[in-house]
Design a protein around this motif. Structure first.
Motif, PDB file in Angstrom:
ATOM      1  N   GLU A   1      72.293  28.562  27.568  1.00  0.00           N
ATOM      2  CA  GLU A   1      72.658  29.957  27.859  1.00  0.00           C
ATOM      3  C   GLU A   1      74.059  30.034  28.465  1.00  0.00           C
ATOM      4  O   GLU A   1      74.754  31.031  28.323  1.00  0.00           O
ATOM      5  N   GLN A   2      74.458  28.958  29.177  1.00  0.00           N
ATOM      6  CA  GLN A   2      75.790  28.901  29.788  1.00  0.00           C
ATOM      7  C   GLN A   2      76.826  28.259  28.853  1.00  0.00           C
ATOM      8  O   GLN A   2      77.972  28.060  29.241  1.00  0.00           O
ATOM      9  N   GLY A   3      76.408  27.892  27.655  1.00  0.00           N
ATOM     10  CA  GLY A   3      77.334  27.285  26.708  1.00  0.00           C
ATOM     11  C   GLY A   3      77.515  25.797  26.944  1.00  0.00           C
ATOM     12  O   GLY A   3      78.534  25.228  26.561  1.00  0.00           O
ATOM     13  N   GLU A   4      76.527  25.157  27.564  1.00  0.00           N
ATOM     14  CA  GLU A   4      76.602  23.719  27.839  1.00  0.00           C
ATOM     15  C   GLU A   4      75.397  23.014  27.235  1.00  0.00           C
ATOM     16  O   GLU A   4      74.313  23.577  27.159  1.00  0.00           O
ATOM     17  N   LEU A   5      75.624  21.766  26.846  1.00  0.00           N
ATOM     18  CA  LEU A   5      74.535  20.965  26.296  1.00  0.00           C
ATOM     19  C   LEU A   5      74.227  19.839  27.276  1.00  0.00           C
ATOM     20  O   LEU A   5      75.088  19.040  27.621  1.00  0.00           O
ATOM     21  N   LEU A   6      72.997  19.803  27.736  1.00  0.00           N
ATOM     22  CA  LEU A   6      72.582  18.871  28.777  1.00  0.00           C
ATOM     23  C   LEU A   6      71.522  17.929  28.221  1.00  0.00           C
ATOM     24  O   LEU A   6      70.465  18.368  27.781  1.00  0.00           O
ATOM     25  N   GLY A   7      71.819  16.639  28.254  1.00  0.00           N
ATOM     26  CA  GLY A   7      70.847  15.651  27.822  1.00  0.00           C
ATOM     27  C   GLY A   7      70.284  14.907  29.016  1.00  0.00           C
ATOM     28  O   GLY A   7      70.651  15.176  30.164  1.00  0.00           O
ATOM     29  N   GLN A   8      69.390  13.989  28.749  1.00  0.00           N
ATOM     30  CA  GLN A   8      68.851  13.117  29.806  1.00  0.00           C
ATOM     31  C   GLN A   8      68.918  11.675  29.329  1.00  0.00           C
ATOM     32  O   GLN A   8      68.603  11.380  28.183  1.00  0.00           O
ATOM     33  N   ARG A   9      69.301  10.791  30.279  1.00  0.00           N
ATOM     34  CA  ARG A   9      69.437   9.377  29.957  1.00  0.00           C
ATOM     35  C   ARG A   9      68.223   8.598  30.448  1.00  0.00           C
ATOM     36  O   ARG A   9      67.753   8.794  31.559  1.00  0.00           O
ATOM     37  N   CYS A  10      67.743   7.713  29.590  1.00  0.00           N
ATOM     38  CA  CYS A  10      66.631   6.835  29.974  1.00  0.00           C
ATOM     39  C   CYS A  10      67.169   5.759  30.923  1.00  0.00           C
ATOM     40  O   CYS A  10      68.171   5.116  30.618  1.00  0.00           O
ATOM     41  N   PRO A  11      66.507   5.547  32.069  1.00  0.00           N
ATOM     42  CA  PRO A  11      66.983   4.539  33.018  1.00  0.00           C
ATOM     43  C   PRO A  11      66.777   3.116  32.487  1.00  0.00           C
ATOM     44  O   PRO A  11      67.399   2.180  32.978  1.00  0.00           O
ATOM     45  N   ASN A  12      65.943   2.960  31.488  1.00  0.00           N
ATOM     46  CA  ASN A  12      65.632   1.636  30.960  1.00  0.00           C
ATOM     47  C   ASN A  12      66.526   1.277  29.759  1.00  0.00           C
ATOM     48  O   ASN A  12      67.320   0.348  29.833  1.00  0.00           O
ATOM     49  N   CYS A  13      66.429   2.027  28.670  1.00  0.00           N
ATOM     50  CA  CYS A  13      67.199   1.696  27.462  1.00  0.00           C
ATOM     51  C   CYS A  13      68.560   2.380  27.430  1.00  0.00           C
ATOM     52  O   CYS A  13      69.371   2.081  26.554  1.00  0.00           O
ATOM     53  N   ARG A  14      68.823   3.306  28.363  1.00  0.00           N
ATOM     54  CA  ARG A  14      70.111   4.001  28.516  1.00  0.00           C
ATOM     55  C   ARG A  14      70.393   5.009  27.402  1.00  0.00           C
ATOM     56  O   ARG A  14      71.484   5.539  27.317  1.00  0.00           O
ATOM     57  N   LYS A  15      69.429   5.270  26.563  1.00  0.00           N
ATOM     58  CA  LYS A  15      69.650   6.258  25.509  1.00  0.00           C
ATOM     59  C   LYS A  15      69.668   7.665  26.100  1.00  0.00           C
ATOM     60  O   LYS A  15      68.928   7.967  27.037  1.00  0.00           O
ATOM     61  N   VAL A  16      70.517   8.524  25.507  1.00  0.00           N
ATOM     62  CA  VAL A  16      70.620   9.910  25.947  1.00  0.00           C
ATOM     63  C   VAL A  16      69.924  10.799  24.920  1.00  0.00           C
ATOM     64  O   VAL A  16      70.281  10.786  23.739  1.00  0.00           O
ATOM     65  N   TYR A  17      68.931  11.525  25.407  1.00  0.00           N
ATOM     66  CA  TYR A  17      68.143  12.399  24.539  1.00  0.00           C
ATOM     67  C   TYR A  17      68.576  13.846  24.681  1.00  0.00           C
ATOM     68  O   TYR A  17      68.801  14.328  25.782  1.00  0.00           O
ATOM     69  N   ILE A  18      68.671  14.522  23.536  1.00  0.00           N
ATOM     70  CA  ILE A  18      68.974  15.943  23.554  1.00  0.00           C
ATOM     71  C   ILE A  18      68.290  16.594  22.361  1.00  0.00           C
ATOM     72  O   ILE A  18      68.398  16.087  21.258  1.00  0.00           O
ATOM     73  N   PRO A  19      67.526  17.638  22.534  1.00  0.00           N
ATOM     74  CA  PRO A  19      67.126  18.201  23.814  1.00  0.00           C
ATOM     75  C   PRO A  19      66.234  17.217  24.565  1.00  0.00           C
ATOM     76  O   PRO A  19      65.445  16.507  23.931  1.00  0.00           O
ATOM     77  N   PRO A  20      66.341  17.183  25.886  1.00  0.00           N
ATOM     78  CA  PRO A  20      65.525  16.245  26.658  1.00  0.00           C
ATOM     79  C   PRO A  20      64.068  16.681  26.696  1.00  0.00           C
ATOM     80  O   PRO A  20      63.767  17.862  26.672  1.00  0.00           O
ATOM     81  N   ARG A  21      63.190  15.691  26.722  1.00  0.00           N
ATOM     82  CA  ARG A  21      61.756  15.976  26.807  1.00  0.00           C
ATOM     83  C   ARG A  21      61.173  15.529  28.148  1.00  0.00           C
ATOM     84  O   ARG A  21      59.983  15.659  28.381  1.00  0.00           O
ATOM     85  N   GLY A  22      62.032  14.933  28.984  1.00  0.00           N
ATOM     86  CA  GLY A  22      61.563  14.535  30.312  1.00  0.00           C
ATOM     87  C   GLY A  22      61.106  13.097  30.383  1.00  0.00           C
ATOM     88  O   GLY A  22      60.805  12.586  31.461  1.00  0.00           O
ATOM     89  N   ALA A  23      61.007  12.448  29.234  1.00  0.00           N
ATOM     90  CA  ALA A  23      60.584  11.045  29.211  1.00  0.00           C
ATOM     91  C   ALA A  23      61.160  10.387  27.970  1.00  0.00           C
ATOM     92  O   ALA A  23      61.476  11.056  26.987  1.00  0.00           O
ATOM     93  N   CYS A  24      61.307   9.067  28.047  1.00  0.00           N
ATOM     94  CA  CYS A  24      61.777   8.309  26.886  1.00  0.00           C
ATOM     95  C   CYS A  24      60.568   7.938  26.032  1.00  0.00           C
ATOM     96  O   CYS A  24      59.639   7.285  26.514  1.00  0.00           O
ATOM     97  N   ALA A  25      60.599   8.337  24.779  1.00  0.00           N
ATOM     98  CA  ALA A  25      59.466   8.069  23.890  1.00  0.00           C
ATOM     99  C   ALA A  25      59.320   6.577  23.613  1.00  0.00           C
ATOM    100  O   ALA A  25      58.223   6.086  23.365  1.00  0.00           O
ATOM    101  N   ALA A  26      60.425   5.839  23.674  1.00  0.00           N
ATOM    102  CA  ALA A  26      60.383   4.401  23.391  1.00  0.00           C
ATOM    103  C   ALA A  26      59.897   3.612  24.599  1.00  0.00           C
ATOM    104  O   ALA A  26      59.120   2.669  24.467  1.00  0.00           O
ATOM    105  N   CYS A  27      60.365   3.970  25.798  1.00  0.00           N
ATOM    106  CA  CYS A  27      60.067   3.193  27.009  1.00  0.00           C
ATOM    107  C   CYS A  27      58.911   3.777  27.818  1.00  0.00           C
ATOM    108  O   CYS A  27      58.344   3.078  28.663  1.00  0.00           O
ATOM    109  N   GLY A  28      58.602   5.043  27.601  1.00  0.00           N
ATOM    110  CA  GLY A  28      57.507   5.659  28.332  1.00  0.00           C
ATOM    111  C   GLY A  28      57.796   5.890  29.804  1.00  0.00           C
ATOM    112  O   GLY A  28      56.872   5.874  30.623  1.00  0.00           O
TER     113      GLY A  28
END
Ligand SMILES: [Zn+2]
Length: 160
Positions: A32-59
């Motif tokens: 809504e603010q014109g920004e794209l915000l992802g989330q990084r997995c602390p384990n595999c370091r992958k950045v997900y967008i849109p974020p789902r709150g958890a890494c599907a690979a690492c759990g």
């Protein structure tokens, strides 16, 4: 004798509520603010967008939020040539998977302002935002070419 009925048309409607959850809610508020915000997995370091709150690979939870660019690289695409009911865009048009800079997963969006036959893998594209934004990826009208040189295949081969 009357012909058998083989086909009918009937209006249909499906209403549903989408509960995005915390991660997607924050993502949509930033859209809504014109920004794209992802989330990084602390384990595999992958950045997900849109974020789902958890890494599907690492759990594991993905609490670290990172800004992702609103431009990226076309990794795969589809030229839509088939008319269908409710179609809003003139055919042919291009739907593409776009790997945004800083992300490790592609998003699906339209590529326009370029002839469909000129869209290709590696093409650099940027978001065209609507002036009035809402908490939906439809706040991005489409992506258009940036004019930059194509991204080398090596840079996105793992995301195809
Ligand atoms: Zn992970």
């Amino acid at each position: 004798m009357a012909e058998p009925v083989t086909r009918i048309s009937t209006p249909m409607r499906l209403e549903y509520r989408f509960t995005p959850g915390r991660a997607a809610s924050r993502f949509l508020r930033h859209v809504e603010q014109g920004e794209l915000l992802g989330q990084r997995c602390p384990n595999c370091r992958k950045v997900y967008i849109p974020p789902r709150g958890a890494c599907a690979a690492c759990g594991v939870p993905t609490d670290e939020e990172v800004r992702v660019a609103d431009k990226g690289t076309v990794t795969t695409f589809c030229v839509v040539n088939v008319p269908f009911y409710g179609q809003k865009i003139e055919i042919p048009y291009v739907s593409a998977t776009i790997l945004l800079d800083g992300a490790d997963i592609g998003i699906f969006h339209l590529v326009q302002e370029v002839p469909a036959e000129d869209v290709h893998m590696g093409m650099r594209v940027e978001a065209v935002w609507h002036d009035e934004r809402r908490p939906t990826l439809e706040s991005i009208s489409h992506f258009k070419p940036t004019g930059e040189p194509d991204a080398p295949f090596e840079s996105y081969k793992d995301y195809v």
